[in-house]
Motif scaffolding. Structure first.
Motif, PDB file in Angstrom:
ATOM      1  N   ALA A   1       0.750  -1.484   0.331  1.00  0.00           N
ATOM      2  CA  ALA A   1       0.099  -0.194  -0.440  1.00  0.00           C
ATOM      3  C   ALA A   1       0.782   1.247  -0.127  1.00  0.00           C
ATOM      4  O   ALA A   1       1.001   2.708  -1.167  1.00  0.00           O
ATOM      5  N   ASP A   2       1.997   1.542   0.554  1.00  0.00           N
ATOM      6  CA  ASP A   2       3.030   2.392   0.596  1.00  0.00           C
ATOM      7  C   ASP A   2       3.363   3.047  -0.755  1.00  0.00           C
ATOM      8  O   ASP A   2       3.395   3.821  -0.938  1.00  0.00           O
ATOM      9  N   HIS A   3       3.298   1.346  -1.212  1.00  0.00           N
ATOM     10  CA  HIS A   3       4.377   1.740  -2.571  1.00  0.00           C
ATOM     11  C   HIS A   3       3.264   2.413  -4.144  1.00  0.00           C
ATOM     12  O   HIS A   3       3.701   3.281  -4.129  1.00  0.00           O
ATOM     13  N   TYR A   4       2.273   1.819  -3.358  1.00  0.00           N
ATOM     14  CA  TYR A   4       1.294   2.309  -4.328  1.00  0.00           C
ATOM     15  C   TYR A   4       1.010   3.620  -3.919  1.00  0.00           C
ATOM     16  O   TYR A   4       1.084   4.506  -4.984  1.00  0.00           O
ATOM     17  N   ILE A   5       0.823   3.992  -2.845  1.00  0.00           N
ATOM     18  CA  ILE A   5       0.599   6.195  -2.881  1.00  0.00           C
ATOM     19  C   ILE A   5       2.207   6.248  -3.218  1.00  0.00           C
ATOM     20  O   ILE A   5       1.971   7.696  -3.889  1.00  0.00           O
ATOM     21  N   LYS A   6       3.176   5.684  -2.324  1.00  0.00           N
ATOM     22  CA  LYS A   6       4.844   6.525  -3.532  1.00  0.00           C
ATOM     23  C   LYS A   6       4.419   6.759  -5.125  1.00  0.00           C
ATOM     24  O   LYS A   6       5.134   7.586  -5.439  1.00  0.00           O
ATOM     25  N   ASP A   7       4.377   6.022  -5.583  1.00  0.00           N
ATOM     26  CA  ASP A   7       4.161   6.067  -6.654  1.00  0.00           C
ATOM     27  C   ASP A   7       2.674   6.733  -7.405  1.00  0.00           C
ATOM     28  O   ASP A   7       3.472   7.609  -9.023  1.00  0.00           O
ATOM     29  N   GLU A   8       1.584   7.221  -6.867  1.00  0.00           N
ATOM     30  CA  GLU A   8       0.958   8.279  -7.226  1.00  0.00           C
ATOM     31  C   GLU A   8       1.506   9.489  -6.864  1.00  0.00           C
ATOM     32  O   GLU A   8       0.900  10.524  -7.370  1.00  0.00           O
ATOM     33  N   THR A   9       1.927   9.746  -5.378  1.00  0.00           N
ATOM     34  CA  THR A   9       2.528  10.587  -5.256  1.00  0.00           C
ATOM     35  C   THR A   9       3.746  11.611  -5.916  1.00  0.00           C
ATOM     36  O   THR A   9       4.463  12.073  -4.849  1.00  0.00           O
ATOM     37  N   ASP A  10       4.490  11.165  -6.258  1.00  0.00           N
ATOM     38  CA  ASP A  10       6.064  11.032  -7.134  1.00  0.00           C
ATOM     39  C   ASP A  10       6.371  11.129  -5.323  1.00  0.00           C
ATOM     40  O   ASP A  10       7.522  12.223  -5.077  1.00  0.00           O
ATOM     41  N   ASP A  11       6.436   9.070  -5.029  1.00  0.00           N
ATOM     42  CA  ASP A  11       7.680   9.270  -3.812  1.00  0.00           C
ATOM     43  C   ASP A  11       6.831  10.139  -2.416  1.00  0.00           C
ATOM     44  O   ASP A  11       8.258  10.949  -1.671  1.00  0.00           O
ATOM     45  N   LEU A  12       5.889  10.541  -2.057  1.00  0.00           N
ATOM     46  CA  LEU A  12       5.545  11.710  -1.554  1.00  0.00           C
ATOM     47  C   LEU A  12       5.808  12.782  -1.236  1.00  0.00           C
ATOM     48  O   LEU A  12       4.811  14.018  -1.013  1.00  0.00           O
ATOM     49  N   PHE A  13       7.085  13.132  -2.707  1.00  0.00           N
ATOM     50  CA  PHE A  13       7.072  14.963  -3.091  1.00  0.00           C
ATOM     51  C   PHE A  13       5.446  16.209  -3.140  1.00  0.00           C
ATOM     52  O   PHE A  13       5.879  17.219  -3.204  1.00  0.00           O
TER      53      PHE A  13
END
Length: 491
Positions: free
Chosen positions: A185-197
């Motif tokens: 789930a963390d991977h998916y969110i990071k992919d959607e948010t440019d690694d949380l940037f």
């Protein structure tokens, strides 16, 4: 996995073969590597201030012989002592830690080989991927003895794509294992948010420190989970607690629950004060399902792996299904192939549902949250899965397309008919079946997948799975006989 990371995993795993002759098992070896890799990682990332009393990797690595082994043993005790170690992550890694290395030369070999690794490349490629590679090696090597069932990565990734976790959501796994669902789930969110940037500082802090919660009751598995999540940039610590005990309430409400709880009944009974249906039952899959229903926020969504008997069991099982459909929209059931878990012969499903009631309603509530349930049969006429035929993303492509883009299961759907894998039952039709959700319509002409097994480990795993299932049936029958009323004596 990146080729460089795969090479490092292969080098580390090679030592396991050597240490087996010294009495170090696969699982003990990975625990040993967890301790050592954590110390080395702190040195590489400049975080050795987490360690008390001047303990550090370089001090351990430069020592020789018996002095090194004695220092290592004493260091493990200090790092796991809450009176001496204040950093919560370090304490979680080393609580009850002990070494299974008995010969000084074996410890020296490990510290030397870890120092020789290309740590710059490992950090660039992702230390989390390296660690997951080691966990995969362990579960593959020990599957015939595994008490837990490890969820295949292809299945986890498919579930994540369908549930679509979002930034700002609380994502929970009450039976976290080594953290596979939470990390995916963390991977998916990071992919959607440019690694949380793309997130604000506050939103990024939430994702790293508060978004992912869970429990893992087995201490050694909990240790692996904490390490795995840390290496993937998640600093919120999963608790070493039993979610079917009162501590399970402390997990709180969640936007998303993703879990594959233990299939076997465990020792001990459920004593959650907020449970009504499964209170007093043996710890097993049913109480985890009640936990998921109660712990979801309004319109929160869940994907939970459940064995077949949850779909058709009588008594508490029937009431639990009614309770689920009264409070949640059980919109989809995916019937999984046999053989994809490490206990062959275990038949499982993924139940997808969302919470639709603000407060918990009784199982016989007139207004039902579930209107219809869609079934996808990925079991009938499927090949045998194992070492030579791995489950992949491709096997889930049709199901994901038919499921649709809406994570709440509200996409337009169309039945495939009696010859297709995709069909539905209305809530009324399910009631006519006695609320039995174990529905099959395809004729399975593939035969028993176990007939094609040739690998000794897979055959052993299949035998163990059948023995566990038989024991569960015997225990269930024994419990029914104990609960049955005694016949009245004739006057």
């Amino acid at each position: 996995m990146n080729p460089n990371t795969a090479e490092i995993v292969a080098k580390l795993w090679k030592e396991c073969k050597t240490l087996q002759s010294a009495g170090v098992s696969y699982s003990n070896y990975v625990n040993e590597l967890t301790y050592l890799l954590f110390l080395k990682m702190l040195e590489e990332t400049g975080q050795e201030n987490r360690l008390p009393n001047g303990h550090c990797w370089s001090k351990l690595a430069k020592m020789e012989g018996g002095d090194q082994l004695e220092y290592y043993k004493s260091m493990l005790l200090e790092l796991g002592n809450p009176k001496k170690t204040k950093d919560p992550v370090t304490l979680a890694i080393f609580t009850d830690a002990m070494t299974h290395l008995r010969l000084p030369k074996d410890l020296k070999t490990l510290t030397t080989n870890i120092d020789k690794l290309d740590w710059f490349t490992a950090r660039e490629d992702g230390l989390g991927d390296l660690y997951e590679g080691l966990l995969e090696k362990t579960t593959s090597a020990t599957k015939s003895k595994a008490g837990q069932y490890f969820t295949p990565r292809a299945l986890i990734d498919s579930i994540i794509r369908l549930i679509k976790p979002k930034p700002g959501e609380v994502i929970q796994d009450p039976a976290a294992g080594t953290g596979g669902f939470l990390i995916a789930a963390d991977h998916y969110i990071k992919d959607e948010t440019d690694d949380l940037f793309k997130l604000s500082d506050a939103e990024g802090h939430f994702q790293r420190h508060q978004a992912f919660v869970g429990h893992e009751w087995v201490p050694d598995t909990h240790r692996l989970c904490v390490m795995n999540m840390l290496l993937h940039g998640i600093e919120n610590i999963v608790g070493c607690e039993d979610s079917c005990a009162p501590q399970g309430e402390h997990l709180g409400r969640a936007d998303v629950i993703l879990t594959n709880p233990p299939f076997n009944k465990m020792s001990g009974n459920v004593n959650r004060p907020d449970f009504t249906l499964t209170a007093g039952e043996r710890v097993g899959p049913m109480p985890f399902l009640e936990h998921a229903i109660r712990s979801l926020k309004l319109h929160g969504r869940c994907a939970i792996v459940m064995p077949d008997n949850i779909l058709f069991g009588d008594g508490v099982g029937t009431e639990l299904r009614r309770f689920l459909m009264a409070n949640c929209n059980l919109h989809t059931i995916l019937r999984l192939p046999t053989g994809i878990f490490y206990a062959q012969g275990v038949k499982t499903n993924v139940m997808f549902f969302s919470r639709e009631t603000k407060k918990i309603m009784p199982a016989d509530h007139k207004k039902q949250a579930t209107k219809e349930v869609w079934f996808y049969d990925l079991r009938a006429n499927m090949p045998s899965f194992g070492k030579t035929n791995a489950l992949t993303d491709k096997h889930f492509e049709e199901f994901e397309k038919l499921f649709g883009d809406d994570p709440l299961g509200a996409s337009d759907r169309e039945e495939q008919g009696e010859d297709g894998r995709w069909r539905k039952l209305t809530r009324e039709q399910i009631a006519e079946r006695g609320d039995n959700l174990d529905w099959t319509w395809l004729r399975d002409e593939s035969g028993d997948p176990e007939d094609d097994m040739t690998d000794p480990d897979e055959i052993a795993a299949a035998i163990m799975g059948h023995l566990r299932a038989a024991l569960d049936e015997i225990e269930a029958l024994s419990e029914e006989l104990e609960d049955a009323p005694e016949p009245e004596a004739a006057e």
